[in-house]
Design an enzyme around this catalytic site. Structure first.
Site, PDB file in Angstrom:
ATOM      1  N   LYS A 143      44.617  47.623  37.469  1.00  0.00           N
ATOM      2  CA  LYS A 143      44.107  47.984  36.152  1.00  0.00           C
ATOM      3  C   LYS A 143      44.203  49.493  35.939  1.00  0.00           C
ATOM      4  O   LYS A 143      44.207  50.254  36.899  1.00  0.00           O
ATOM      5  CB  LYS A 143      42.621  47.584  36.046  1.00  0.00           C
ATOM      6  CG  LYS A 143      42.363  46.095  35.916  1.00  0.00           C
ATOM      7  CD  LYS A 143      40.884  45.813  35.779  1.00  0.00           C
ATOM      8  CE  LYS A 143      40.599  44.333  35.639  1.00  0.00           C
ATOM      9  NZ  LYS A 143      41.147  43.738  34.406  1.00  0.00           N
ATOM     10  N   ARG A 166      40.612  32.760  36.873  1.00  0.00           N
ATOM     11  CA  ARG A 166      41.006  31.361  36.697  1.00  0.00           C
ATOM     12  C   ARG A 166      41.456  30.759  38.022  1.00  0.00           C
ATOM     13  O   ARG A 166      41.367  29.548  38.219  1.00  0.00           O
ATOM     14  CB  ARG A 166      42.086  31.251  35.612  1.00  0.00           C
ATOM     15  CG  ARG A 166      43.359  31.972  35.926  1.00  0.00           C
ATOM     16  CD  ARG A 166      44.192  32.258  34.683  1.00  0.00           C
ATOM     17  NE  ARG A 166      43.684  33.397  33.933  1.00  0.00           N
ATOM     18  CZ  ARG A 166      44.200  33.826  32.785  1.00  0.00           C
ATOM     19  NH1 ARG A 166      45.240  33.211  32.236  1.00  0.00           N
ATOM     20  NH2 ARG A 166      43.676  34.871  32.172  1.00  0.00           N
TER      21      ARG A 166
HETATM   22  N1  BES Z   1      37.710  40.382  34.700  1.00  0.00           N
HETATM   23  C1  BES Z   1      38.798  40.457  33.805  1.00  0.00           C
HETATM   24  C2  BES Z   1      38.360  40.225  32.351  1.00  0.00           C
HETATM   25  C3  BES Z   1      37.537  41.318  31.743  1.00  0.00           C
HETATM   26  C4  BES Z   1      38.178  42.310  31.016  1.00  0.00           C
HETATM   27  C5  BES Z   1      36.181  41.317  31.841  1.00  0.00           C
HETATM   28  C6  BES Z   1      37.419  43.293  30.435  1.00  0.00           C
HETATM   29  C7  BES Z   1      35.423  42.322  31.264  1.00  0.00           C
HETATM   30  C8  BES Z   1      36.057  43.313  30.544  1.00  0.00           C
HETATM   31  C9  BES Z   1      39.855  39.427  34.149  1.00  0.00           C
HETATM   32  O1  BES Z   1      39.984  39.125  35.481  1.00  0.00           O
HETATM   33  C10 BES Z   1      41.157  39.961  33.698  1.00  0.00           C
HETATM   34  O2  BES Z   1      41.587  40.948  34.246  1.00  0.00           O
HETATM   35  N2  BES Z   1      41.789  39.332  32.715  1.00  0.00           N
HETATM   36  C11 BES Z   1      43.012  39.761  32.208  1.00  0.00           C
HETATM   37  C12 BES Z   1      43.923  38.569  32.068  1.00  0.00           C
HETATM   38  C13 BES Z   1      45.354  38.896  31.806  1.00  0.00           C
HETATM   39  C14 BES Z   1      45.967  39.562  33.017  1.00  0.00           C
HETATM   40  C15 BES Z   1      46.089  37.615  31.472  1.00  0.00           C
HETATM   41  C16 BES Z   1      42.780  40.419  30.865  1.00  0.00           C
HETATM   42  O3  BES Z   1      41.899  39.962  30.125  1.00  0.00           O
HETATM   43  O4  BES Z   1      43.423  41.408  30.574  1.00  0.00           O
HETATM   44 MN    MN Z   2      41.296  40.520  36.478  1.00  0.00          MN
END
Ligand code: BES
Ligand code: MN
Ligand code: ZN
Length: 498
Positions: free
Chosen positions: A276, A350
């Site tokens: 990230k 997921r």
């Molecule tokens: N934990 C994150 C989702 C999240 C994002 C929670 C911002 C709280 C604040 C999750 O694991 C994630 O990274 N999701 C990705 C999915 C994508 C890679 C398909 C996302 O939402 O960007």
């Molecule tokens: Mn994630």
């Protein structure tokens, strides 16, 4: 803070701070009227001049200087009676109590009459609103001693009807049960990932299990390997923190089938190899909020002695990059036997849930509810006002909606239509773990749905709701503890006929 219910007249009550709720745009009720008289018409004048408009979440302080027994009087706005909900009352209490604490009050009294809803629910809402509004996370503040001295020590909810005291005490008990659990969850979520590892979470759950006589099983890496939890283990492969698969059972429902609660418990989500951006990565300690909500709800259910059987699952691991981490392009074999091609190691929630959902089917549950900080896309879709809900069962969706309205932890449904499944088709495996930017909250849920067999299932995406950057009336900025009150209400009303 000790919370009690007493019978008496607010103007006679010796207290550091009295709180009177007021509706907007109407005449003072009989209690406020009496207080106003004692104050020589001060409240009526304030309202008339428009110096105070009792809008939702507003407060105004008055110093009665001996004309009533209270040292301070706080008027708390409820907004218009026609728009009134229990949540408005929670908000009023959640604003007024910290306001009086800041002023220096340690003993507070709230008047509850003239509100015109069920008295037990009123007492519960006042309890929740004040306890949650007064919440502070001071564990890492070294000069907290000074702050702690200034806590409110007693809160009295006042009624003029002696025969209501018992009913309202029941409401206080229920409010305390859910607010305490919510506070435990907020503490867990606010804690740095270094101090809230899978191992530490398992220990916390063990403490709660001990306190409430719950059955607990914690599977370690070896046991997960033996079972074939390839998805959870894939995510865990980059971390030096050992993963834990936590299973907790609450049984007070005789021969009834289990209700299954499954919570995403990523103790830190760096994104893994699909790392990230640095900005806001610190917030990714909140990625265990789903799991925390599950243990919080079970703790509330146990405190309230609900006549149900509940199983809670917390698949717990970090998501980290390293030489041993799983990679984009890898194919993971899940517990269910289905395979998943990894496009992004950041779509890890997921994956761990797919193994947990497959595992929970062994319980032949009456319903499965999973709760997860799953997608940023859910925030894009609904903002920070609603939890995203998807699922396969209309009756339970309706029950969840009702629980949402009642608790103020509202849910909004997103569709799970066939077409969305095309987005997660893989060329080489049974599915892939991302479906592109379009409908990201939905394609994530679509993947989950492949692991629940035919059991009724609801998915709650709390990614936008677990953390708030701004103070809200009974949710100070930081971890919200979202889901505890929602799930507890869902459980309390589970057997209620429509
Ligand atoms: N934990 C994150 C989702 C999240 C994002 C929670 C911002 C709280 C604040 C999750 O694991 C994630 O990274 N999701 C990705 C999915 C994508 C890679 C398909 C996302 O939402 O960007
Ligand atoms: Mn994630
Ligand atoms: Zn995540």
């Amino acid at each position: 803070m000790k919370i009690k219910v007493a019978a008496g007249r607010i103007e006679k009550q010796k207290t550091d701070g009295a709180i009177i709720p007021l509706f907007e745009g109407e005449k003072l009720g009989p209690i406020a009227e009496r207080v106003d008289k004692a104050l020589g018409g001060m409240i009526a004048r304030l309202l008339q001049r428009g110096d105070f408009k009792p809008r939702p979440g507003t407060v105004h302080i008055i110093y009665p200087e001996g004309r009533i027994a209270a040292e301070r009087l706080v008027l708390a706005g409820l907004g218009k009676r026609s728009e009134f909900t229990l949540n408005r009352l929670r908000q009023a209490a959640g604003k007024a109590a910290p306001y009086l604490r800041a002023a220096g009050a340690t003993d507070v009294t709230m008047s509850s009459e003239g509100i015109g809803l069920d008295e037990e629910e009123i007492a519960q809402a006042l309890t929740e609103g004040s306890m949650l509004g007064l919440y502070r996370f001071l564990k890492y503040k070294t000069n907290e001693e000074n702050d702690r001295k200034k806590e409110i020590r007693t809160l009295t909810i006042l009624t003029e009807n002696v025969s209501l005291v018992g009913t309202m005490q029941k409401g206080v008990k229920a409010g305390e049960a859910v607010a305490e659990s919510t506070i435990i969850v907020r503490d867990m979520v606010s804690s740095p990932a270094a101090d809230m590892t899978p191992t530490i979470i398992a220990d916390k759950v063990r403490d709660i299990a001990k306190d409430f006589g719950l059955k607990l099983q914690v599977l370690d890496r070896q046991q997960m390997e033996k079972l074939g939890m390839g998805a959870l283990l894939g995510v865990a492969s980059g971390s030096v923190q050992p993963p834990k698969f936590i299973i907790v059972e609450y049984k007070r429902g005789g021969k009834k089938p289990f209700i299954a609660l499954v919570g995403k418990t990523i103790t830190f989500d760096s994104g893994g190899i699909s790392i990230k951006p640095a900005e806001n990565m610190d917030k990714m300690k909140d990625d265990m909020s789903g799991g925390a909500a599950v243990i919080g709800a079970i703790r509330s259910a146990a405190t309230l002695k609900l006549p149900l059987n509940i199983v809670g699952l917390l698949p717990a691991t970090e998501n980290m990059p390293s030489g041993s981490a799983y990679k984009p392009g890898d194919v993971l074999r899940t517990l269910s036997g289905q395979t998943i091609e990894i496009i992004s190691t950041d779509a890890e929630g997921r994956l761990i849930l797919s193994d947990a959902l497959a595992y929970v089917c062994r319980y032949k549950p009456a319903v499965i509810v999973d709760i997860a900080t799953l997608t940023g896309a859910c925030r894009i879709a609904l903002g920070q006002e609603a939890i995203g809900m998807l699922g396969t069962n209309e009756k339970f969706k309706e029950k969840m909606r009702e629980a949402g309205e009642k608790t103020g932890e509202r849910v909004w449904e997103l569709p799970l239509w066939e077409g969305y499944y095309d987005q997660i088709k893989s060329d080489i495996a049974d599915m892939k773990n991302t479906g592109g930017r379009d409908g990201g909250a939905i394609t994530a849920a679509a993947l989950l749905s492949k692991f629940v067999q035919n059991y009724p299932w609801l998915h709650l995406d709390i990614a936008a709701m677990a953390w708030t950057e701004k103070d809200r009336p009974y949710t100070p900025k930081g971890a919200t503890g979202i889901g505890v009150r929602l799930l507890t209400q869902f459980l309390r009303d589970y057997e209620k006929k429509e």
